[in-house]
Motif scaffolding. Structure first.
Motif, PDB file in Angstrom:
ATOM      1  N   MET A  23       0.901  -1.537  -0.071  1.00 28.93           N
ATOM      2  CA  MET A  23       0.083   0.280  -0.287  1.00 28.93           C
ATOM      3  C   MET A  23       1.417   1.644  -0.135  1.00 28.93           C
ATOM      4  N   ASN A  24       0.685   1.944  -0.762  1.00 31.28           N
ATOM      5  CA  ASN A  24       1.577   3.543  -1.147  1.00 31.28           C
ATOM      6  C   ASN A  24       0.653   4.611  -1.401  1.00 31.28           C
ATOM      7  N   THR A  25       0.818   5.223  -0.625  1.00 33.81           N
ATOM      8  CA  THR A  25      -0.833   6.698  -1.080  1.00 33.81           C
ATOM      9  C   THR A  25      -0.317   7.650  -2.375  1.00 33.81           C
ATOM     10  N   ALA A  26       1.077   6.903  -3.017  1.00 36.56           N
ATOM     11  CA  ALA A  26       1.438   7.666  -4.113  1.00 36.56           C
ATOM     12  C   ALA A  26       0.637   6.604  -5.422  1.00 36.56           C
ATOM     13  N   SER A  27      -0.034   5.610  -5.292  1.00 39.31           N
ATOM     14  CA  SER A  27      -0.550   4.865  -6.206  1.00 39.31           C
ATOM     15  C   SER A  27      -1.549   5.136  -6.897  1.00 39.31           C
ATOM     16  N   LEU A  28      -2.528   5.770  -5.562  1.00 33.62           N
ATOM     17  CA  LEU A  28      -3.634   7.231  -6.000  1.00 33.62           C
ATOM     18  C   LEU A  28      -3.805   8.142  -7.221  1.00 33.62           C
ATOM     19  N   LEU A  29      -2.575   8.474  -7.445  1.00 30.24           N
ATOM     20  CA  LEU A  29      -1.923   9.208  -8.216  1.00 30.24           C
ATOM     21  C   LEU A  29      -1.649   8.436  -9.685  1.00 30.24           C
ATOM     22  N   ARG A  55      -0.354  13.287 -16.608  1.00 28.98           N
ATOM     23  CA  ARG A  55       0.618  12.485 -17.343  1.00 28.98           C
ATOM     24  C   ARG A  55       1.700  13.000 -16.899  1.00 28.98           C
ATOM     25  N   GLU A  56       2.158  13.882 -16.587  1.00 31.57           N
ATOM     26  CA  GLU A  56       3.002  15.442 -16.902  1.00 31.57           C
ATOM     27  C   GLU A  56       3.650  14.689 -15.244  1.00 31.57           C
ATOM     28  N   LEU A  57       2.421  15.198 -14.384  1.00 31.87           N
ATOM     29  CA  LEU A  57       2.620  15.376 -13.111  1.00 31.87           C
ATOM     30  C   LEU A  57       3.479  14.070 -12.445  1.00 31.87           C
ATOM     31  N   ASP A  58       2.501  12.688 -12.603  1.00 32.19           N
ATOM     32  CA  ASP A  58       3.161  11.532 -12.419  1.00 32.19           C
ATOM     33  C   ASP A  58       4.902  11.044 -13.585  1.00 32.19           C
ATOM     34  N   GLU A  59       4.887  11.829 -14.299  1.00 31.87           N
ATOM     35  CA  GLU A  59       6.266  11.876 -14.882  1.00 31.87           C
ATOM     36  C   GLU A  59       7.423  12.642 -14.076  1.00 31.87           C
ATOM     37  N   THR A  60       6.609  13.854 -13.440  1.00 31.02           N
ATOM     38  CA  THR A  60       7.930  15.055 -13.173  1.00 31.02           C
ATOM     39  C   THR A  60       7.819  14.098 -11.771  1.00 31.02           C
ATOM     40  N   ILE A  61       7.042  13.686 -10.970  1.00 30.40           N
ATOM     41  CA  ILE A  61       7.440  12.974  -9.246  1.00 30.40           C
ATOM     42  C   ILE A  61       7.999  11.721  -9.816  1.00 30.40           C
ATOM     43  N   ASN A  62       8.282  10.935 -10.775  1.00 28.83           N
ATOM     44  CA  ASN A  62       9.187   9.719 -11.188  1.00 28.83           C
ATOM     45  C   ASN A  62      10.117  10.094 -11.606  1.00 28.83           C
ATOM     46  N   ARG A  63      10.862  11.880 -11.928  1.00 26.06           N
ATOM     47  CA  ARG A  63      11.930  11.680 -12.265  1.00 26.06           C
ATOM     48  C   ARG A  63      12.911  12.853 -11.121  1.00 26.06           C
ATOM     49  N   PHE A  64      11.265  12.794 -10.358  1.00 25.26           N
ATOM     50  CA  PHE A  64      11.716  13.756  -9.143  1.00 25.26           C
ATOM     51  C   PHE A  64      12.142  12.250  -7.681  1.00 25.26           C
ATOM     52  N   ALA A  65      11.836  10.823  -7.414  1.00 24.68           N
ATOM     53  CA  ALA A  65      11.889  10.058  -7.115  1.00 24.68           C
ATOM     54  C   ALA A  65      13.331   9.498  -7.317  1.00 24.68           C
ATOM     55  N   HIS A  66      13.576   9.420  -8.897  1.00 24.67           N
ATOM     56  CA  HIS A  66      14.913   8.813  -8.957  1.00 24.67           C
ATOM     57  C   HIS A  66      15.889   9.984  -8.809  1.00 24.67           C
ATOM     58  N   TYR A  67      16.032  11.167  -8.817  1.00 30.62           N
ATOM     59  CA  TYR A  67      17.022  11.689  -7.596  1.00 30.62           C
ATOM     60  C   TYR A  67      16.811  11.835  -6.690  1.00 30.62           C
ATOM     61  N   THR A  70       5.860  15.626  -2.615  1.00 35.11           N
ATOM     62  CA  THR A  70       5.546  15.064  -1.730  1.00 35.11           C
ATOM     63  C   THR A  70       5.099  13.107  -2.054  1.00 35.11           C
ATOM     64  N   PHE A  71       4.346  13.376  -3.440  1.00 40.43           N
ATOM     65  CA  PHE A  71       4.699  12.140  -3.756  1.00 40.43           C
ATOM     66  C   PHE A  71       5.355  11.675  -4.389  1.00 40.43           C
ATOM     67  N   ALA A  72       6.370  11.725  -4.717  1.00 39.90           N
ATOM     68  CA  ALA A  72       7.996  11.728  -4.955  1.00 39.90           C
ATOM     69  C   ALA A  72       8.385  10.774  -3.361  1.00 39.90           C
ATOM     70  N   LEU A  73       8.430  11.552  -2.414  1.00 41.88           N
ATOM     71  CA  LEU A  73       8.845  11.075  -1.392  1.00 41.88           C
ATOM     72  C   LEU A  73       7.934   9.896  -0.915  1.00 41.88           C
ATOM     73  N   PHE A  74       6.585   8.990  -0.939  1.00 42.19           N
ATOM     74  CA  PHE A  74       5.763   8.693  -1.003  1.00 42.19           C
ATOM     75  C   PHE A  74       7.060   7.265  -2.185  1.00 42.19           C
ATOM     76  N   LYS A  75       6.877   7.366  -2.559  1.00 43.87           N
ATOM     77  CA  LYS A  75       7.421   6.684  -4.093  1.00 43.87           C
ATOM     78  C   LYS A  75       8.390   5.649  -3.574  1.00 43.87           C
ATOM     79  N   VAL A  76       9.190   6.378  -2.848  1.00 45.85           N
ATOM     80  CA  VAL A  76      10.420   6.292  -2.770  1.00 45.85           C
ATOM     81  C   VAL A  76      10.840   5.499  -1.168  1.00 45.85           C
TER      82      VAL A  76
END
Length: 508
Positions: free
Chosen positions: A1-7, A30-42, A68-74
């Motif tokens: 379970m991860n809050t990021a899954s909602l977005l 789509r752009e927001l989710d991709e931004t979140i993913n790039r933040f997560a990698h960084y 915030t959602f990038a931090l949830f993802k990692v």
């Protein structure tokens, strides 16, 4: 379970739909989710991962939900501290939570150097304004961390308006339960357009697939909001849902009434953070031809608890409130249980109730109850539940005045005086005078007057004597303006007023 899954879900279902509008920039899901993913990698490359506590000081912007959602993802733990709580409280909160990383504006980075002792554990400091550029070369895909539902997801500090700020531990289960309940309460769909005047509320509406039109305003000082650009944006983007402090919506209502502006698209105006006066609902009924106001009840530790509409208030409970019955905050929302403990203290149980304060066992023991294995939270408020199951709010527990004749509750006492046409608001306090607690009322006049005339004193005494529950009041004071809380700019700081009254009498 991860809050990021909602977005993530919204990015899959509504990839091209606008997620955020801010300062002329439009970002799709789509752009927001991709931004979140790039933040997560960084973030991972900078050493931020599972369990890393990350202090966030980001103004309302695209970067705030993306970070915030990038931090949830990692699997990291974002920490939210209201900078408006004052420097001393802020530094104490930072020291207590001991973050390992920080994402914020350059000013906060400077602050961390000046007050090194409080920020001594912070080893990674990132400028939120440079995140998109710094992460530009990262992959737009990221495999999120699959968190246990009860794992710590974030730490949200209370404002400290009624005591020392405390870090409330949120789990992914709590976040997801809150999102589900809020969506049900207001019948929200992806067709709705949000204007989040309390920044963290946009996390929920984005998770529901709604477009979030982030207003340019100082969210730390809602009472200073300029209504003109806020109203213009709401009209332009045909906002259907908006939420924030009553201090904001009071100014907006006055401006719109003066300008003849109405909101035909706005169906839900949510006011929260403090009891809302009946006349606020009356003002807004004329501005919402196809909607109404709502005043959900809750706390950082348990949100939401109950909900009630302005239509219901005006039709069913307004007169009782004016006569001193308290503020009706509606029935408990689905899956949340509410009860009364020790005669007048409100307690709540359910999936949205947090279990603990971060590294504060004393506060956790004081506010949590386990009854037959079920967790209950003491909200810190007093009131009652009527025969229809509605909750009536009487005030904070620590604002009750213990008079010789019995307990006096702030909200019921103040309501009857607030009907006076020249009074803006009042506050019941119990200063210690001559070695005893003296029930007293501090009055703020609409014209800012601090002169107690004979006529005014007589009128106040007449109101007092006409109601059984206000008869014990002995002293009346005038104060030009009331101190209020830092988060919503509307909760009266009665502790400060009590001390002020004691000073006036020369007892401190």
């Amino acid at each position: 379970m991860n809050t990021a899954s909602l977005l993530e879900k919204q990015a899959d279902l509504l990839p091209d739909k606008t997620a955020i509008l801010f300062s002329g920039e439009r970002v799709s899901f789509r752009e927001l989710d991709e931004t979140i993913n790039r933040f997560a990698h960084y973030f991972v490359k900078r050493g931020i991962g599972r369990g890393t506590k990350v202090l966030l000081f980001i103004q309302p912007s695209i970067e705030l939900p993306a970070t915030t959602f990038a931090l949830f993802k990692v699997g990291a733990v974002p920490i939210f501290i209201d900078p408006g709580m004052g420097l001393k409280s802020l530094l104490r909160a930072v020291s207590e939570v001991a973050p390992a990383a920080m994402v914020g504006l350059p000013l906060i980075r400077t602050l961390s150097w000046v007050f090194r002792r409080s920020f001594r554990g912070v080893r990674v400091k990132l400028d939120c304004l440079k995140l998109r550029e710094a992460s530009r070369g990262e992959s737009p895909d990221f495999e999120k961390y699959d968190a246990p539902e009860d794992e710590m997801a974030a730490i949200l500090f209370t404002s400290g308006g009624t005591g020392k700020p405390k870090g409330v531990v949120y789990t992914h289960k709590v976040f997801m339960a809150q999102t589900r309940l809020l969506q049900e309460m207001f019948s929200l769909t992806p067709d709705d357009v949000d204007c989040p005047c309390f920044p963290l509320f946009s996390f929920f509406t984005l998770a529901m697939g709604m477009t979030s039109c982030i207003p340019q305003m100082d969210s730390s000082h809602p009472a200073r909001t300029d209504p003109r650009p806020l109203v213009a944006g709401m009209v332009e983007h045909r906002t259907t849902f908006a939420a924030g402090s009553p201090a904001i919506w009071d100014k907006v209502a006055d401006y719109c009434q003066a300008q003849g502006i109405v909101f035909p698209d706005l169906r839900c105006l949510v006011l929260f953070g403090a009891p809302v006066a009946v006349d606020m609902h009356e003002k807004w009924q004329g501005l919402l031809p196809n909607g109404t106001t709502y005043t959900p009840y809750g706390a950082t530790e348990s949100l939401p608890i109950s909900n009630i509409s302005g239509e219901h208030i005006l039709a069913n409970t307004a007169e009782k409130t004016r006569r001193g019955s308290g503020t009706c905050v509606g029935e408990a929302v689905p899956s949340v249980a509410v009860d009364i403990f020790n005669g007048d203290e409100i307690i709540v149980s359910g999936d949205t109730v947090t279990r603990e304060y971060y590294r504060n066992e004393g506060a956790t023991r004081a506010s949590k109850l386990f009854v037959e294995g079920r967790l209950w939270h003491k909200v810190g408020d007093v009131g009652r539940i009527d025969e229809e199951g509605r909750i009536w709010f009487w005030g904070r527990k620590n604002h009750v005045v213990e008079a010789g004749q019995g307990r006096m509750y702030p909200i019921p006492c103040e309501a009857v005086f607030n009907q006076h046409e020249r009074i803006r608001r009042t506050a019941l306090v119990g200063p210690s005078i001559g070695g005893r607690i003296v029930p007293s009322l501090v009055v703020e006049m609409k014209d800012g007057s601090t002169t107690m005339t004979e006529n005014l004193l007589r009128e106040l005494q007449e109101i007092r004597d006409a109601h059984e529950h206000t008869k014990p009041i002995e002293h009346f004071y005038l104060k030009k303006s009331f101190p209020v809380d830092v988060r919503h700019n509307i909760k009266i700081d009665r502790a400060l007023l009590r001390t002020w009254a004691e000073r006036v009498n020369g007892d401190v």
